[in-house]
Design a protein around this motif. Structure first.
Motif, PDB file in Angstrom:
ATOM      1  N   ILE A 127      19.459   4.773   4.785  1.00  0.00           N
ATOM      2  CA  ILE A 127      18.610   5.789   5.302  1.00  0.00           C
ATOM      3  C   ILE A 127      17.381   5.007   5.064  1.00  0.00           C
ATOM      4  CG2 ILE A 127      17.468   7.879   5.135  1.00  0.00           C
ATOM      5  CD1 ILE A 127      20.240   9.071   4.925  1.00  0.00           C
ATOM      6  N   GLY A 128      17.517   4.339   4.131  1.00  0.00           N
ATOM      7  CA  GLY A 128      16.173   3.255   3.076  1.00  0.00           C
ATOM      8  C   GLY A 128      16.191   2.456   3.907  1.00  0.00           C
ATOM      9  N   ARG A 129      15.984   1.977   4.639  1.00  0.00           N
ATOM     10  CA  ARG A 129      16.309   0.979   5.495  1.00  0.00           C
ATOM     11  C   ARG A 129      15.001   1.727   7.138  1.00  0.00           C
ATOM     12  NH1 ARG A 129      21.670  -1.528   5.012  1.00  0.00           N
ATOM     13  NH2 ARG A 129      21.411  -1.870   2.789  1.00  0.00           N
ATOM     14  N   GLN A 130      15.495   3.325   7.008  1.00  0.00           N
ATOM     15  CA  GLN A 130      14.254   3.106   8.013  1.00  0.00           C
ATOM     16  C   GLN A 130      13.236   4.275   8.216  1.00  0.00           C
ATOM     17  OE1 GLN A 130      17.681   5.834  10.672  1.00  0.00           O
ATOM     18  NE2 GLN A 130      18.878   4.887   9.843  1.00  0.00           N
ATOM     19  N   ILE A 131      13.182   4.370   6.490  1.00  0.00           N
ATOM     20  CA  ILE A 131      11.924   5.414   6.206  1.00  0.00           C
ATOM     21  C   ILE A 131      10.637   4.810   6.612  1.00  0.00           C
ATOM     22  CG2 ILE A 131      13.489   6.296   4.185  1.00  0.00           C
ATOM     23  CD1 ILE A 131      11.182   4.655   2.358  1.00  0.00           C
ATOM     24  N   ASN A 132       9.827   5.655   7.002  1.00  0.00           N
ATOM     25  CA  ASN A 132       8.596   5.642   7.516  1.00  0.00           C
ATOM     26  C   ASN A 132       7.482   5.708   6.122  1.00  0.00           C
ATOM     27  OD1 ASN A 132       7.783   8.456   7.117  1.00  0.00           O
ATOM     28  ND2 ASN A 132       8.383   8.965   9.381  1.00  0.00           N
TER      29      ASN A 132
ATOM     30  N   GLU B  82       0.752  -1.051  -0.326  1.00  0.00           N
ATOM     31  CA  GLU B  82      -0.537  -0.113  -0.040  1.00  0.00           C
ATOM     32  C   GLU B  82       0.616   1.709   0.073  1.00  0.00           C
ATOM     33  OE1 GLU B  82      -2.639   0.308   3.471  1.00  0.00           O
ATOM     34  OE2 GLU B  82      -4.181   1.511   2.225  1.00  0.00           O
ATOM     35  N   ARG B  83       2.306   1.094   0.355  1.00  0.00           N
ATOM     36  CA  ARG B  83       2.710   2.332   1.057  1.00  0.00           C
ATOM     37  C   ARG B  83       3.643   2.652  -0.690  1.00  0.00           C
ATOM     38  NH1 ARG B  83       7.119   0.737   4.785  1.00  0.00           N
ATOM     39  NH2 ARG B  83       7.431  -1.440   3.507  1.00  0.00           N
ATOM     40  N   PHE B  84       3.620   1.947  -1.124  1.00  0.00           N
ATOM     41  CA  PHE B  84       4.051   2.236  -2.309  1.00  0.00           C
ATOM     42  C   PHE B  84       2.972   2.986  -3.849  1.00  0.00           C
ATOM     43  CE2 PHE B  84       6.853  -1.241  -1.267  1.00  0.00           C
ATOM     44  CZ  PHE B  84       8.514  -1.250  -1.860  1.00  0.00           C
ATOM     45  N   ARG B  85       2.026   1.671  -4.077  1.00  0.00           N
ATOM     46  CA  ARG B  85       1.115   1.929  -4.596  1.00  0.00           C
ATOM     47  C   ARG B  85       0.456   3.729  -3.788  1.00  0.00           C
ATOM     48  NH1 ARG B  85      -0.543   1.476  -8.575  1.00  0.00           N
ATOM     49  NH2 ARG B  85      -3.209   1.274  -8.076  1.00  0.00           N
ATOM     50  N   ASN B  86       0.449   4.204  -2.943  1.00  0.00           N
ATOM     51  CA  ASN B  86       0.403   5.282  -2.491  1.00  0.00           C
ATOM     52  C   ASN B  86       1.243   5.985  -2.445  1.00  0.00           C
ATOM     53  OD1 ASN B  86      -2.154   5.210  -1.219  1.00  0.00           O
ATOM     54  ND2 ASN B  86      -1.281   4.836   0.865  1.00  0.00           N
ATOM     55  N   ALA B  87       2.314   6.160  -2.739  1.00  0.00           N
ATOM     56  CA  ALA B  87       3.318   7.029  -3.329  1.00  0.00           C
ATOM     57  C   ALA B  87       3.260   7.495  -4.769  1.00  0.00           C
ATOM     58  CB  ALA B  87       5.001   6.231  -3.070  1.00  0.00           C
ATOM     59  N   PHE B  88       3.095   6.333  -5.742  1.00  0.00           N
ATOM     60  CA  PHE B  88       2.382   6.318  -7.473  1.00  0.00           C
ATOM     61  C   PHE B  88       1.195   7.217  -7.229  1.00  0.00           C
ATOM     62  CE2 PHE B  88       1.327   4.085 -10.906  1.00  0.00           C
ATOM     63  CZ  PHE B  88       1.539   4.871 -11.933  1.00  0.00           C
ATOM     64  N   THR B  89       0.359   6.990  -6.533  1.00  0.00           N
ATOM     65  CA  THR B  89      -1.341   6.942  -7.029  1.00  0.00           C
ATOM     66  C   THR B  89      -1.466   8.774  -6.560  1.00  0.00           C
ATOM     67  OG1 THR B  89      -1.864   5.801  -5.690  1.00  0.00           O
ATOM     68  CG2 THR B  89      -1.755   4.754  -7.192  1.00  0.00           C
TER      69      THR B  89
ATOM     70  N   LEU C 235       7.750   8.315  -0.577  1.00  0.00           N
ATOM     71  CA  LEU C 235       7.570   8.585  -2.620  1.00  0.00           C
ATOM     72  C   LEU C 235       8.867   9.026  -2.002  1.00  0.00           C
ATOM     73  CD1 LEU C 235       6.594  10.306  -4.857  1.00  0.00           C
ATOM     74  CD2 LEU C 235       5.715  11.664  -3.516  1.00  0.00           C
ATOM     75  N   TYR C 236       9.759  10.257  -1.575  1.00  0.00           N
ATOM     76  CA  TYR C 236      10.550  10.679  -1.487  1.00  0.00           C
ATOM     77  C   TYR C 236      11.893  10.081  -1.579  1.00  0.00           C
ATOM     78  CZ  TYR C 236       6.851  13.732   0.250  1.00  0.00           C
ATOM     79  OH  TYR C 236       5.521  14.214   0.089  1.00  0.00           O
ATOM     80  N   PHE C 237      11.876   8.608  -0.825  1.00  0.00           N
ATOM     81  CA  PHE C 237      12.815   7.822  -0.599  1.00  0.00           C
ATOM     82  C   PHE C 237      13.354   7.104  -2.025  1.00  0.00           C
ATOM     83  CE2 PHE C 237      16.098   4.612   0.125  1.00  0.00           C
ATOM     84  CZ  PHE C 237      16.940   4.950   0.162  1.00  0.00           C
ATOM     85  N   ALA C 238      11.732   6.958  -2.794  1.00  0.00           N
ATOM     86  CA  ALA C 238      12.112   6.264  -3.863  1.00  0.00           C
ATOM     87  C   ALA C 238      12.268   6.816  -4.968  1.00  0.00           C
ATOM     88  CB  ALA C 238      10.596   5.979  -4.964  1.00  0.00           C
ATOM     89  N   SER C 239      12.663   8.102  -5.229  1.00  0.00           N
ATOM     90  CA  SER C 239      12.488   8.766  -6.111  1.00  0.00           C
ATOM     91  C   SER C 239      14.400   9.176  -6.087  1.00  0.00           C
ATOM     92  CB  SER C 239      12.542  10.874  -6.566  1.00  0.00           C
ATOM     93  OG  SER C 239      11.584  10.349  -6.636  1.00  0.00           O
TER      94      SER C 239
ATOM     95  N   MET D  14       8.040  16.399   8.578  1.00  0.00           N
ATOM     96  CA  MET D  14       9.321  15.541   7.759  1.00  0.00           C
ATOM     97  C   MET D  14       9.924  15.798   8.426  1.00  0.00           C
ATOM     98  SD  MET D  14       9.940  15.936   3.627  1.00  0.00           S
ATOM     99  CE  MET D  14      10.790  14.956   2.503  1.00  0.00           C
ATOM    100  N   ARG D  15      10.776  13.761   8.337  1.00  0.00           N
ATOM    101  CA  ARG D  15      12.252  13.710   9.611  1.00  0.00           C
ATOM    102  C   ARG D  15      12.960  14.132   8.486  1.00  0.00           C
ATOM    103  NH1 ARG D  15      12.091   7.954  11.339  1.00  0.00           N
ATOM    104  NH2 ARG D  15      11.588   7.277   8.798  1.00  0.00           N
ATOM    105  N   GLU D  16      14.138  14.846   9.313  1.00  0.00           N
ATOM    106  CA  GLU D  16      15.998  14.622   9.139  1.00  0.00           C
ATOM    107  C   GLU D  16      16.624  14.095   8.290  1.00  0.00           C
ATOM    108  OE1 GLU D  16      18.134  17.336   9.235  1.00  0.00           O
ATOM    109  OE2 GLU D  16      16.201  18.865  10.285  1.00  0.00           O
ATOM    110  N   ILE D  17      15.840  12.657   8.356  1.00  0.00           N
ATOM    111  CA  ILE D  17      17.277  11.699   7.402  1.00  0.00           C
ATOM    112  C   ILE D  17      16.196  11.865   6.214  1.00  0.00           C
ATOM    113  CG2 ILE D  17      17.281   9.953   9.353  1.00  0.00           C
ATOM    114  CD1 ILE D  17      15.000   8.027   8.314  1.00  0.00           C
ATOM    115  N   ILE D  18      15.197  12.254   6.365  1.00  0.00           N
ATOM    116  CA  ILE D  18      15.390  11.442   4.315  1.00  0.00           C
ATOM    117  C   ILE D  18      15.388  12.754   3.593  1.00  0.00           C
ATOM    118  CG2 ILE D  18      12.407  12.832   4.563  1.00  0.00           C
ATOM    119  CD1 ILE D  18      13.392  10.082   2.359  1.00  0.00           C
ATOM    120  N   GLY D  19      15.111  14.245   4.273  1.00  0.00           N
ATOM    121  CA  GLY D  19      16.041  15.393   4.045  1.00  0.00           C
ATOM    122  C   GLY D  19      17.745  14.643   3.518  1.00  0.00           C
ATOM    123  N   GLU D  20      17.876  14.232   4.067  1.00  0.00           N
ATOM    124  CA  GLU D  20      19.412  13.695   4.669  1.00  0.00           C
ATOM    125  C   GLU D  20      20.129  13.235   3.369  1.00  0.00           C
ATOM    126  OE1 GLU D  20      21.323  11.636   7.640  1.00  0.00           O
ATOM    127  OE2 GLU D  20      23.039  11.493   7.361  1.00  0.00           O
TER     128      GLU D  20
END
Lengths: 590, 70
Positions: B28-33, A444-451, B38-42, B1-7
């Motif tokens: 960081i990637g292993r700690q994101i909520n 759901e986290r992935f889907r929400n990020a995309f949609t 979305l931001y980490f994906a990019s 928004m937490r500091e780590i994603i900004g980092e």
């Protein structure tokens, strides 16, 4: 149509639909027996194919054969009874040797229609089993999908209410007094229990062909007999129902000559019109009307087509080639099995990988492990794989436009967090963002990020407001209250297919800056020409790339290029940074 | 928004990126909520494009974490 014909069409449809439950059970039983309820191996998937064919032949085709051979004579009798009422010489009122030959030929033709559908769904079911083996799909999911391929939302289920609704629909489908309750039950099946299921299942086509086959057989035999008797006038006959086509309403009880009927067919369009002969396909699929020969002296005028009818939307054409100028829309996507897509893409990628413009092996900055391969496309749902297949046609066109090689590998993998990535023509896609079914807490986290839903709803809202020229200077990465732009360009698109397309275009833009004008051999980690030009522009002209329509476009100059590129080629020029267009014209396309 | 994603965002935007930056990014990637997903994906897409810069410095890519390992 006559009551007899109407009853036959409904009876045949009902009989064939009932048989599909036996087919569903037989196929599932066979798969369960062979796999013992465990994951299916690829070898087993292949071994099962003749068994599945046998189940289809013994159930679906056998019933079609019985219907045609035993029941279609009643249709022929109905035609002759109609001729018996006409004042024409007796010789045209009886069954001749030629008529018998015609009837047999028409029966054979009708059966081939059922065979075509059987073959199509045999492939769909085989693909489902094979794809499940490759993707390691759980047994229960595979069985559920097989049931859906056969009976759609009417499949057998473990949920009591679903079975009750299905039973109610099946028992009362042809009872006009219960139409409202049946419609409500169908609506509930779709919305509450299977809202994500496409209607492309065997039941849908089987019901339609059972009905239309009766009508078409009647239409063909009637025309043949009419010609034999020299009759060229026909009356459009039948009863109107709530959803009768406008064409049928307009034509009902009119007497027209064959010439007039063919003229209407060639000059008028209407919603639901299908291709074929006007005497055979009449109003279109599932039409309940027939052209009955008449010797009436009166001939009606050709009824004019109402103005608004001409404004009816063009029927959706599926399966057409997608182009940059006329990209296929979500509603036009012809959904095919992801394993078929994988095969098609593999052929394309194998060819593309041989493009001599690609650097020789060992000369790419990016991983070359998958070059020439299409891997994991089966992990995408059929709908998404079909969309990928369509956008690949557009990416090929972009490759030609920019004179860069076409993609040379596609890897679908849930590793990593990026939606997609691209390195020297190697595309990687994370299916978790795009697959729509079986979404659990994690996906759901992935889907929400995309949609753009849930935590990402803010991005969707920003996309609705932002215009190029709005001040972005106060935006701070870590302070959402300052944001005026959505994070990504894909939030500017409403439907998911366009969002998906936008991400693919974005990735393709990376191919352009990575490979355009790239000499075959350059030192391994040197910047290719377009990237060098982008970097120089930044140093010469300052941080000019900070004014794109998405916050991600400010990450660096390559993302600025990719985000603008994706908007530019998807008709959102009003959101493109004017400096991008200038760069494209001056440095890339010159 | 937490500091780590900004980092994480700052890391991928660095003019010069190092192996240490990469390792931190993966941590960081292993700690994101969920909010930061979305931001980490990019940023992850961006990091993929910057891997060659690190490989150039290191002379190999044996340092890749499982998320990037083919």
């Amino acid at each position: 149509m006559s009551r007899i014909l109407e009853k036959l069409a409904d009876q045949h449809e009902e009989r064939l639909l009932n048989v599909l439950y036996n087919l569903e059970n037989d196929v599932v039983k066979e798969v369960t027996r062979a796999s013992k309820g465990q994951l299916v191996s690829q070898r087993l998937a292949i071994q099962l194919q003749p068994k599945i064919r046998q189940a289809i032949e013994e159930n679906f085709l056998n019933e079609a054969d019985i219907l045609i051979n035993e029941e279609y004579n009643k249709i022929a009798k109905e035609v002759l009874d109609n001729f018996g009422e006409l004042k024409i010489p007796k010789k045209f009122k009886s069954l001749t040797e030629v008529d018998l030959q015609t009837i047999n030929a028409l029966k054979f033709q009708s059966f081939s229609g059922f065979e075509d559908i059987a073959e199509r769904f045999l492939k769909v079911i085989n693909d489902e089993v094979y794809q499940s083996a490759i993707a390691g799909r759980p047994f229960e999911d595979m069985v559920s999908n097989i049931r859906s391929h056969i009976n759609g939302v009417y499949k057998q289920s473990n949920v009591r209410e679903i079975n009750e609704l299905v039973d109610f629909v099946n028992e009362n489908k042809f009872d006009v007094t219960k139409k409202a309750q049946v419609d409500e039950a169908i609506r509930k099946l779709h919305t509450q229990y299977a809202s994500d299921r496409a209607g492309n299942n065997l039941r849908r086509y089987a019901g339609q062909i059972a009905h239309d086959s009766v009508m078409q057989f009647h239409g063909q035999f009637t025309v043949a007999k009419a010609k034999e008797a020299g009759i060229d006038k026909f009356s459009y006959t039948g009863t109107l129902v709530r959803d009768s086509r406008e064409f049928c309403q307009r034509m009902l009880n009119r007497v027209l000559t064959e010439e007039q009927i063919r003229e209407i067919w060639n000059t008028q369009g209407w919603a639901g019109k299908s291709t074929g002969d006007p005497f055979i396909v009449r109003g279109g699929y599932r039409c309940r009307h027939t052209w009955i020969p008449t010797i009436d002296e009166t001939i009606d005028e050709i009824p004019e087509q109402p103005e608004e009818e001409q404004e009816e939307p063009t029927p959706i054409k599926k399966g057409r080639r997608s182009t940059l100028n006329n990209p296929v829309k979500e509603s036009e996507v012809d959904v095919i099995s992801s394993s078929i897509v994988a095969d098609r893409l593999q052929k394309q990628i194998t060819k593309n990988a041989k493009d001599e413009r690609y650097p020789p092996v060992g000369n790419s900055r990016f991983s070359e492990t998958n070059v020439g391969k299409v891997t994991g496309v089966e992990k995408l749902e059929d709908e998404i794989a079909s969309q990928l297949n369509i956008v690949m046609q557009e990416l090929d066109e972009l490759a030609e436009l920019y004179n860069v090689p076409k993609l040379r590998s596609i890897t679908v993998s849930a590793k990593g967090r990026a939606l997609m990535s691209m390195g020297d023509g190697n595309l990687r896609i994370n299916p978790k963002y795009f697959n729509k079914k079986n979404v659990d807490k994690d996906t759901e986290r992935f889907r929400n990020a995309f949609t753009g839903k849930g935590y990402s709803q803010r991005e969707t809202d920003l996309a609705k407001k932002f215009k190029i020229g709005d001040s972005v200077t106060k935006e701070r990465k870590k302070n959402p209250d300052t944001w005026v732009r959505p994070h990504n360009a894909f939030f500017y698109f409403d439907d998911e297919f366009d969002k998906f397309r936008n991400v693919l275009y974005h990735e393709f833009a990376h191919t352009v800056h990575q490979l355009k004008n790239r000499p075959k051999r350059i030192p391994l980690y040197d910047q290719p020409p377009i990237e060098e030009k982008l970097t120089n522009k930044v140093f010469d002209e300052g941080m000019f790339f900070k004014k794109g329509a998405s916050r991600y476009s400010t990450a660096d100059v390559q993302e600025w290029f990719a985000e603008n590129f994706s908007l530019y080629h998807m008709g959102k020029e009003q959101l493109v940074d004017p400096k991008f267009i200038q760069f494209l014209e001056d440095e890339v396309l010159k | 928004m937490r500091e780590i994603i900004g980092e994480a965002g700052d890391i991928v935007e660095k003019e010069i990126i190092t192996l240490k930056d990469y390792k931190r990014f993966r941590e960081i990637g292993r700690q994101i909520n969920d909010e930061e997903f979305l931001y980490f994906a990019s940023y992850d897409e961006r990091m993929f494009l910057r891997l060659p810069e690190i490989a150039k410095k290191e002379g190999h890519n044996n340092w890749l974490e499982p998320e990037d390992d083919d």
